[in-house]
Design an enzyme around this catalytic site. Sequence first.
Site, PDB file in Angstrom:
ATOM      1  N   LEU A  18       0.846  -1.204   0.000  1.00 44.16           N
ATOM      2  CA  LEU A  18       0.000   0.000   0.000  1.00 44.16           C
ATOM      3  C   LEU A  18       0.876   1.247   0.000  1.00 44.16           C
ATOM      4  O   LEU A  18       1.901   1.290   0.668  1.00 44.16           O
ATOM      5  CB  LEU A  18      -0.861   0.024   1.265  1.00 44.16           C
ATOM      6  CG  LEU A  18      -1.863  -1.112   1.437  1.00 44.16           C
ATOM      7  CD1 LEU A  18      -2.488  -1.038   2.830  1.00 44.16           C
ATOM      8  CD2 LEU A  18      -2.928  -1.043   0.344  1.00 44.16           C
ATOM      9  N   HIS A 161      -0.396   7.615   9.878  1.00 41.39           N
ATOM     10  CA  HIS A 161      -0.397   7.194  11.279  1.00 41.39           C
ATOM     11  C   HIS A 161       0.086   8.342  12.165  1.00 41.39           C
ATOM     12  O   HIS A 161       0.799   9.230  11.697  1.00 41.39           O
ATOM     13  CB  HIS A 161       0.587   6.028  11.478  1.00 41.39           C
ATOM     14  CG  HIS A 161       0.131   4.728  10.910  1.00 41.39           C
ATOM     15  ND1 HIS A 161       0.937   3.955  10.100  1.00 41.39           N
ATOM     16  CD2 HIS A 161      -1.031   4.036  11.058  1.00 41.39           C
ATOM     17  CE1 HIS A 161       0.281   2.847   9.761  1.00 41.39           C
ATOM     18  NE2 HIS A 161      -0.911   2.874  10.324  1.00 41.39           N
ATOM     19  N   CYS A 248       8.128   1.638  11.965  1.00 44.68           N
ATOM     20  CA  CYS A 248       7.227   0.598  11.420  1.00 44.68           C
ATOM     21  C   CYS A 248       7.903  -0.761  11.244  1.00 44.68           C
ATOM     22  O   CYS A 248       7.242  -1.774  11.203  1.00 44.68           O
ATOM     23  CB  CYS A 248       6.716   0.991  10.032  1.00 44.68           C
ATOM     24  SG  CYS A 248       6.460   2.717   9.785  1.00 44.68           S
TER      25      CYS A 248
HETATM   26  C1  CIR Z   1       0.676   0.657   4.905  1.00 47.58           C
HETATM   27  O1  CIR Z   1       0.130   1.514   4.199  1.00 47.58           O
HETATM   28  O2  CIR Z   1       0.068   0.033   5.770  1.00 47.58           O
HETATM   29  C2  CIR Z   1       2.143   0.354   4.680  1.00 47.58           C
HETATM   30  N1  CIR Z   1       2.447   0.521   3.304  1.00 47.58           N
HETATM   31  C3  CIR Z   1       3.003   1.265   5.532  1.00 47.58           C
HETATM   32  C4  CIR Z   1       2.826   1.057   6.992  1.00 47.58           C
HETATM   33  C5  CIR Z   1       3.681   1.945   7.805  1.00 47.58           C
HETATM   34  N2  CIR Z   1       3.601   1.598   9.173  1.00 47.58           N
HETATM   35  C6  CIR Z   1       3.761   2.452  10.173  1.00 47.58           C
HETATM   36  O3  CIR Z   1       3.860   3.646   9.970  1.00 47.58           O
HETATM   37  N3  CIR Z   1       3.712   1.962  11.417  1.00 47.58           N
END
Ligand code: CIR
Length: 253
Positions: A18, A161, A248
């Site tokens: 994503l 987030h 993340c």
């Molecule tokens: C998403 O959109 O869920 C992933 N591509 C990125 C997640 C990033 N996670 C975070 O900031 N804890």
Amino acid sequence: MYTKCIVREPCPEMVDGLTSSDLGKPDYRLAMKQHKAYVAALEQCGCQVYILPPDTRFPDSVFVEDAALLIGEAAIITLPGAESRRNEIFEMRSVLMDHFDSIEEIKAPGTLEAGDVMEVGDHYYIGISERTNQEGAEQLIRILEKYGKTGSTITLVQYLHLKTGVAFAGENTLLLAGELIEVIDFQKFKRIVVDEDEEYAANSVLINGKILMPFGYPKTREALMSSGFEIIEVDTSEFRKLDGGISCLSLRF
Ligand code: CIR
């Protein structure tokens, strides 16, 4: 003091993860290389790192932080708001059962991704975002209270987030960017404001007295260093292409 971290190797399918960015698709081989350097940085902070194998079913599974919140005594399994990420929690639950006696969970219709949760001592700030809803946040606050901790919510307008735009740097200091700079709840902290063109660096993480931050953000680096913080830089350019940052990529406990 953190002693352990959990990470997951990126899978080749990560290129279809994503994203809201227009930075192009990640280079998988470079992402693997950067992930190894990230693991080395966690080790440099004194953590034993558990590396989970790639999970090809979930392109975004490298971003392990979102599937669980670890609060010392307990692991809280989240319920990701992103449909394609929802089932990442089952595998994470079985991994965490080896490390925690108490496992809690967020239940539907609540949703929560732990990228939306910032810990400052015994208090947890919870972002209400497209991924985390009010019900998920309220469930989390009830769980936190069971363990003698507290939580409060911050409504996000634009960021993916909460921790996209804020990090606790220790010493009562927050690293803050964009829409979070003016948030009332954060005014009581010493604040290091991240320049607009270095916004990505606001997602940094404090591990055992060292701040792990992304490579390539010299103004933020300088601001942190001149405030006396010890820095370790890691290049996460390929994860940035998927809106993912330093925090993340690991669970720390
Ligand atoms: C998403 O959109 O869920 C992933 N591509 C990125 C997640 C990033 N996670 C975070 O900031 N804890």
